[in-house]
Structures are given as C-alpha cells and as structure tokens.
Design a protein around this motif. Sequence first.
Motif, PDB file in Angstrom:
ATOM      1  N   ARG A  25     -77.163  11.855  26.044  1.00  0.00           N
ATOM      2  CA  ARG A  25     -77.797  12.059  27.139  1.00  0.00           C
ATOM      3  C   ARG A  25     -78.555  12.362  28.046  1.00  0.00           C
TER       4      ARG A  25
ATOM      5  N   GLU B  31     -72.297   2.738  22.001  1.00  0.00           N
ATOM      6  CA  GLU B  31     -72.592   3.685  23.302  1.00  0.00           C
ATOM      7  C   GLU B  31     -71.819   5.114  23.297  1.00  0.00           C
TER       8      GLU B  31
ATOM      9  N   THR C 277     -72.266   8.702  22.471  1.00  0.00           N
ATOM     10  CA  THR C 277     -72.287   9.735  23.698  1.00  0.00           C
ATOM     11  C   THR C 277     -70.546  10.768  23.204  1.00  0.00           C
TER      12      THR C 277
END
Length: 94
Positions: A43, A32, A36
């Motif tokens: 996000r 994750e 990102t």
Amino acid sequence: MSIRVVIPDPLAEMVARAAASKGKSPEAVVIEAVETQLDPFVRLNAALAPIRQAYQQSGFSEDEAVELFEAEKHAMRKERVKRLANESPRTSRL
C-alpha cells in the motif's frame, strides 16, 4: 497454486461488500488483502508511486530536491509562526 480456505460468514459478507464497492471479484479482494498482510509496503509503494514518478520526471537531482524541500519547509514554518502570532491575543503581564 490453489488454496482452499473456509472463512466465517461475517468475514465472507465483508469480502462480498468490499468486492461490490470496488468493482472487483471476491477472489481479487482476498488476494489483495493477503498480499497487503504479507507485504505491508504494498500500500505504501502504491501511494508513493505518483510522487516517485513526478520526482523522476522533474529532472531534479537528489540534492536539488532536498534543497527545495528544506526551503519550502522553512517557508511554511515562517507562515505558521506569523499566523499564530496574529491569531493569539496579546496579553501583558503586570
């Protein structure tokens, strides 16, 4: 694809704490974080997903949504001006 990365112990501890607090595996937390970092809009898109869904379900056209937004914006500004006028002490200059 598999990539082996050795990370410093303090960072590994941060990953472990984040994984425990999120109920995820350390691998999921690292993936994750990499996603990102590589796509900063991940996000943002996740945060906007409910808003986009509500807009689609509303049935508003883009023009109708803009008109509604503008009307609400102006109403909020009027309320703020009125509130500030009532809160500020009245002073007169001699």
